[in-house]
Scaffold this motif. Structure first.
Motif, short mmCIF file in Angstrom:
data_model
loop_
_atom_site.label_atom_id
_atom_site.label_comp_id
_atom_site.label_asym_id
_atom_site.label_seq_id
_atom_site.Cartn_x
_atom_site.Cartn_y
_atom_site.Cartn_z
N ASN A 69 27.80 -11.08 44.67
CA ASN A 69 28.21 -9.90 44.97
C ASN A 69 29.78 -10.02 44.61
OD1 ASN A 69 25.98 -8.37 44.94
ND2 ASN A 69 26.07 -7.98 47.11
N THR A 70 30.40 -9.06 43.95
CA THR A 70 31.84 -8.99 43.58
C THR A 70 32.52 -7.97 44.89
OG1 THR A 70 32.10 -6.97 42.39
CG2 THR A 70 31.26 -8.79 41.13
N ARG A 71 33.58 -8.66 45.05
CA ARG A 71 34.53 -7.89 46.25
C ARG A 71 34.57 -6.34 45.80
NH1 ARG A 71 40.56 -9.68 48.27
NH2 ARG A 71 41.04 -7.83 49.70
N LEU A 72 35.11 -5.98 44.60
CA LEU A 72 35.27 -4.60 44.29
C LEU A 72 33.79 -3.78 44.56
CD1 LEU A 72 37.13 -2.57 43.59
CD2 LEU A 72 36.70 -2.76 41.08
N PHE A 73 32.76 -4.29 44.34
CA PHE A 73 31.56 -3.68 44.33
C PHE A 73 31.30 -3.37 45.90
CE2 PHE A 73 26.89 -3.61 45.30
CZ PHE A 73 26.50 -2.86 44.36
N ILE A 74 31.60 -4.29 46.93
CA ILE A 74 31.54 -4.22 48.12
C ILE A 74 32.26 -3.11 48.75
CG2 ILE A 74 31.34 -5.43 50.22
CD1 ILE A 74 30.59 -8.00 48.87
N GLU A 75 33.61 -3.22 48.34
CA GLU A 75 34.38 -2.31 49.12
C GLU A 75 34.24 -1.06 48.28
OE1 GLU A 75 38.13 -5.38 50.00
OE2 GLU A 75 38.23 -4.56 48.08
N ASN A 76 34.18 -0.73 47.10
CA ASN A 76 34.14 0.42 46.31
C ASN A 76 33.35 0.59 45.04
OD1 ASN A 76 34.78 3.09 45.20
ND2 ASN A 76 36.78 2.81 45.76
N PRO A 77 32.02 0.83 45.40
CA PRO A 77 31.11 0.65 44.10
C PRO A 77 31.64 1.67 43.05
CG PRO A 77 29.79 0.82 46.22
CD PRO A 77 31.09 1.02 46.26
N GLU A 78 32.09 2.84 43.27
CA GLU A 78 32.42 3.78 42.25
C GLU A 78 33.61 3.49 41.65
OE1 GLU A 78 30.55 6.16 41.30
OE2 GLU A 78 29.02 5.95 42.67
N GLU A 79 34.48 2.57 42.20
CA GLU A 79 35.60 2.06 41.42
C GLU A 79 35.26 0.78 40.65
OE1 GLU A 79 39.58 1.55 40.19
OE2 GLU A 79 38.61 3.18 41.02
N TYR A 80 34.37 -0.06 41.27
CA TYR A 80 33.72 -0.90 40.45
C TYR A 80 33.02 -0.51 39.16
CZ TYR A 80 29.74 -3.83 39.03
OH TYR A 80 28.83 -4.48 38.25
N ARG A 81 32.27 0.70 39.17
CA ARG A 81 31.72 1.02 37.93
C ARG A 81 32.71 1.44 36.94
NH1 ARG A 81 30.12 5.33 35.09
NH2 ARG A 81 27.93 5.20 34.18
N ARG A 82 33.74 2.08 37.42
CA ARG A 82 34.69 2.54 36.49
C ARG A 82 35.45 1.57 35.83
NH1 ARG A 82 40.02 3.33 36.26
NH2 ARG A 82 40.21 2.35 38.15
N GLU A 83 35.88 0.33 36.52
CA GLU A 83 36.52 -0.79 36.05
C GLU A 83 35.74 -1.52 35.20
OE1 GLU A 83 39.38 -2.93 38.31
OE2 GLU A 83 40.13 -1.21 39.53
N VAL A 84 34.40 -1.92 35.36
CA VAL A 84 33.67 -2.92 34.59
C VAL A 84 33.35 -2.05 33.42
CG1 VAL A 84 32.88 -4.27 36.43
CG2 VAL A 84 31.44 -2.15 35.75
N VAL A 85 33.12 -0.78 33.37
CA VAL A 85 32.87 -0.01 32.12
C VAL A 85 33.79 -0.04 31.09
CG1 VAL A 85 32.21 2.21 31.01
CG2 VAL A 85 30.93 1.36 33.15
N GLU A 86 35.13 0.15 31.84
CA GLU A 86 36.55 0.34 30.70
C GLU A 86 36.63 -1.14 30.36
OE1 GLU A 86 39.55 1.72 33.37
OE2 GLU A 86 39.19 3.53 33.27
N ALA A 87 36.18 -2.17 31.00
CA ALA A 87 36.40 -3.63 30.63
C ALA A 87 35.24 -4.17 29.57
CB ALA A 87 36.37 -4.75 31.72
N GLY A 88 34.50 -3.20 29.28
CA GLY A 88 33.35 -3.58 28.27
C GLY A 88 32.01 -3.72 28.75
N THR A 89 31.68 -3.63 29.93
CA THR A 89 30.42 -3.64 30.62
C THR A 89 29.68 -2.32 30.19
OG1 THR A 89 30.95 -5.25 32.16
CG2 THR A 89 28.93 -3.95 32.56
N PRO A 90 28.36 -2.46 29.73
CA PRO A 90 27.67 -1.42 29.20
C PRO A 90 27.55 -0.29 30.48
CG PRO A 90 26.63 -3.28 28.22
CD PRO A 90 27.48 -3.56 29.01
N PRO A 91 27.49 0.93 30.42
CA PRO A 91 27.29 1.67 31.78
C PRO A 91 26.00 1.77 32.33
CG PRO A 91 28.29 3.07 29.87
CD PRO A 91 27.80 1.69 29.10
N ASP A 92 24.85 1.28 31.63
CA ASP A 92 23.53 1.24 32.19
C ASP A 92 23.67 0.00 33.26
OD1 ASP A 92 23.63 -0.35 29.99
OD2 ASP A 92 21.78 -0.49 29.39
N ILE A 93 24.26 -1.00 32.76
CA ILE A 93 24.41 -2.35 33.53
C ILE A 93 25.04 -2.01 34.77
CG2 ILE A 93 25.20 -4.61 33.77
CD1 ILE A 93 24.64 -4.97 30.77
N ALA A 94 26.18 -1.37 34.93
CA ALA A 94 26.81 -0.76 35.93
C ALA A 94 25.95 0.05 36.78
CB ALA A 94 28.10 -0.35 35.52
#
Length: 750
Positions: free
Chosen positions: A363-388
């Motif tokens: 697991n990533t640190r950001l996912f553990i600390e703030n899942p919603e912030e994790y989703r926003r940042e990985v999607v902005e970085a190019g990860t497909p939203p369905d994967i997040a």
């Protein structure tokens, strides 16, 4: 409101014109000259006046000197290399520590499994469970137990899998069919489904030593379940499985849906456990422990890795022990128990494991600390939203979050080192990478920290150097700032005034406080603002008058499109009811009247028609001297548009009757109503007129024109829509396209 934009550049250009040295009597000189009533001696004005150009030159000179001093003093590169090297060394040390911990932890678990699998307890357990399993080869269960087992799969297992994957899970083909599997799951799995509870009480499942069914398998479970329960709970395994040499799952600690199935031929034969089992059997009596990478195992709701070892005394293989290794143990090691700061990782540092498929194994640190912030940042970085979304739904990033970074690729290739690059969050970061040396696994470890945090010491060093330099020139800077503010103050007032004018606040005035070019420019600005205010008032009044005229000629939506510049404005409308009415006898009444008196009668009737139309939701299209065309449902869709139009026709009839009673006339209403598809739009270019047309309108005109008598006539469409809510009498049909068109006359009261 239309606004007039007065750019500051334009004001500056005027100011530059003012400071140009034109000869007396030139245009610029006459524009900027003080009023003739109070002339000022030229010599005095030239002596006291300092041009804007001179002020700007002084400020630019001072800025250049100060900028050169700052650039020359600041030694940004001083000490930068050593500080950067220190940061990389610290990150590499953390990566090495985490790698050693991971490799050591896996090695300890492997050695423990060798001890347990070669012990007498495990050997005796395999033998006892094998005998008990074979004794159930012809066992049967009751219909009630079969139903409970079916309910467990459809209402518990399928539900849990849907929560994991987000999709409906088909359990067809998973319900056990062999007698032994059915029997074991009916006695040890289904009774603990707790279908009315959010989840299975797994503590109660593993604590159940005996189903008291008298079978030899239950006797073996009563004897050895405590041993495996201790093994699973102490080492925090997800489950412990025993398999015989034929691939049958003869025991599981948590008695899941894989109990009694065959790993080689059963419904879960496609998992990594299949290959690991066969390798363990082939290894024979050697101290072999097989480790698999994390992968999908359908009986489990999270990614699963396996520790597999043969069971039996030296020289024999009685079966295989498989320990289900949970991803939580990897996360516990990689996340440092959540104490990243205490481990020297700061606010953004973390250590992750990446597999050969470029997917995370932790697991990533950001996912553990703030899942919603994790989703926003990985999607902005190019990860497909369905994967997040899958990561959030599965409560982890293992086998979900891609890490297609250069450091992960280097680690997979067996390289180790450091680099600066964008991470999976799209942030620039320092990254230390290396492979993990665990037989059977191709993992890489990447320790990273954002460059903004990692290079904070470099930034602090630079700030200290800059501060020491700034203190030396502080006195000069303060003086320059004071002068700059003094010079710029009139410009700022003009700029604020120009901004107000640009937003439509005309009539803005600025006080004249200086007797230089700024004062002259302020006077010109105030005059311009007053002129703009007067012109804007005239334009606004003209616009309002045009809007009122257009609103009386066409609907608001059409008017908006016309004002937006559309040249061809036309629309098709479904389910519109059209009425065209004339007042019979109006010509006879007007024959003995003047044109003004005749028009007064027409306007009086039309005004009452308009009030009735507004009250009933009828939209007037146009009104002539002896013709009134209106619709219902044209621009405002209505489900009762036919009824409203018929009510409007009745109200028009009553208006004519009341008019006859008060004015002593003998006017009659002759109207026709039809409902259908209508087209509307503006006709003409130079003088556009709003009109409607189409077969529905044509038919209304035909019915109104061809019926000889006065009254309200409707077509079949209107008659059928009104059903029994109004009284009609059949009238003479009219011919349309060679076919008779029946009409009805609306019954109205006198």
């Amino acid at each position: 409101m239309k606004t007039v934009d007065i750019p500051l550049v334009r004001l500056r250009c005027v100011a530059m014109t003012m400071v140009s040295h034109d000869p007396p009597g030139s245009v610029s000189d006459s524009m900027l000259r003080e009023p003739p009533a109070q002339p000022e001696p030229p010599t005095r004005r030239r002596r006291l006046r300092v041009s804007i150009q001179s002020k700007l030159l002084v400020m630019l000179l001072a800025t250049s000197v100060l900028s050169s001093a700052v650039v020359g003093v600041i030694g940004y590169e001083s000490g930068r290399s050593s500080l950067r090297a220190s940061v990389f060394d610290r990150l590499t040390e953390i990566r090495q520590s985490q790698t050693r911990q991971l490799e050591g932890g896996i090695s300890d678990l492997e050695n423990s499994l060798v001890v347990y699998s070669r012990g007498t307890t495990a050997t005796e357990a395999v033998e006892a469970f094998t005998v008990g399993f074979d004794d159930l080869s012809s066992a049967t269960i009751s219909p009630a137990q079969q139903q409970a087992l079916d309910d467990y799969y459809t209402k518990r297992f399928a539900k849990d899998k849907k929560e994991q994957t987000g999709e409906d899970f088909d359990v067809t083909g998973l319900v056990p069919t062999t007698p032994a599997a059915r029997y074991l799951q009916a006695h040890y799995t289904a009774p603990f489904g707790y279908l009315d509870q959010p989840e299975v009480d797994w503590d109660a499942v593993i604590a159940n030593d005996d189903a008291h069914d008298g079978s030899s398998w239950s006797a073996a479970n009563a004897a050895y379940n405590g041993f495996f329960r201790e093994l699973v709970t102490r080492f925090k395994y997800e489950d412990a499985l025993l398999l015989d040499t034929r691939g049958n799952v003869i025991y599981t600690a948590y008695k899941g849906v894989d109990l009694g199935t065959n790993i080689l031929t059963g419904p879960y034969k496609g998992s990594d456990l299949n290959g690991a089992f066969q390798r363990a059997i082939d290894a024979g009596s050697k101290d072999y422990v097989g480790v698999t990478d994390f992968g999908e195992y359908r009986p489990s709701t999270e990614p699963t890795a396996w520790f597999v070892a043969p069971v039996g005394p030296p020289g024999q293989v009685k079966g295989v022990m498989a320990l289900q290794f949970p991803v939580s143990k990897i996360n516990e090691m990689m996340t440092m128990g959540g104490h990243w700061k205490d481990a020297g990782m700061g606010d953004t540092g973390e250590t992750i494991i990446v597999g050969p498929d470029d997917l995370m194994r932790s697991n990533t640190r950001l996912f553990i600390e703030n899942p919603e912030e994790y989703r926003r940042e990985v999607v902005e970085a190019g990860t497909p939203p369905d994967i997040a979304d899958d990561a959030i739904r599965q409560h982890g990033t293992t086998l979900v979050q891609p890490v297609a970074t250069q450091s992960a690729k280097y680690a997979e290739q067996g390289q180790q080192g450091t680099l600066i690059a964008d991470d999976y969050l799209g942030n620039e970061s320092l990254q230390a990478y290396a492979p993990v040396h665990i037989p059977g696994l191709r993992w890489g470890v990447v320790a990273k920290i954002d460059t903004s945090e990692a290079f904070a010491p470099v930034t602090a060093f630079t700030k200290q150097l800059v501060v020491s330099t700034v203190l030396i020139i502080l006195a000069v800077s303060v003086a320059a700032l004071l002068l700059a503010r003094l010079f710029v103050r009139p410009i700022r007032r003009l700029e604020a005034g120009a901004e107000q004018v640009s937003t439509g606040v005309y009539g803005t005035t600025i006080p004249v406080e200086t007797r230089d070019e700024f004062g002259d420019l302020t006077v010109a600005f105030n005059e311009m603002s007053r002129n703009l205010a007067i012109k804007e008032d005239l334009l606004e009044e003209h616009r309002r008058e045009i809007d009122r005229m257009m609103a009386s000629m066409m609907p608001e939506t059409v008017m908006t499109r016309y004002r937006d510049g559309e040249e061809t404005i036309a629309s098709d409308h479904q389910d519109v009811t059209v009425i065209f009415a004339q007042v019979a006898g109006l010509d006879d009444v007007s024959a003995d009247l003047t044109s003004e008196e005749s028009l007064l009668i027409v306007n009086k009737l039309v005004h009452q028609f308009d009030l009735a139309a507004q009250r009933l939701g009828i939209e007037r299209v146009r009104s002539l001297r002896n013709g009134y065309l209106a619709t219902c449902g044209l621009n405002v869709p209505r489900i009762d548009q036919v009824r409203r139009t018929v009510d409007f026709a009745l109200e028009m009839h009553r208006i004519v009757v009341r008019f006859n009673g008060t004015d002593g006339t003998s006017l009659e209403l002759k109207a026709a109503i039809h409902s259908g598809t209508v087209s509307s739009g503006l006709v003409g270019r130079a003088s556009p007129v709003y009109d409607i047309w189409g077969e529905t309108v044509d038919l209304v005109y035909r019915v109104q024109a061809e019926t000889p008598d006065a009254g309200v006539f409707v077509t079949s469409t209107v008659h059928d829509a009104m059903d029994d809510s109004a009284s009609f009498t059949e009238a003479d049909p009219i011919t349309v396209a060679g076919h008779p068109q029946p009409t009805w006359r609306l019954a109205v009261s006198s």
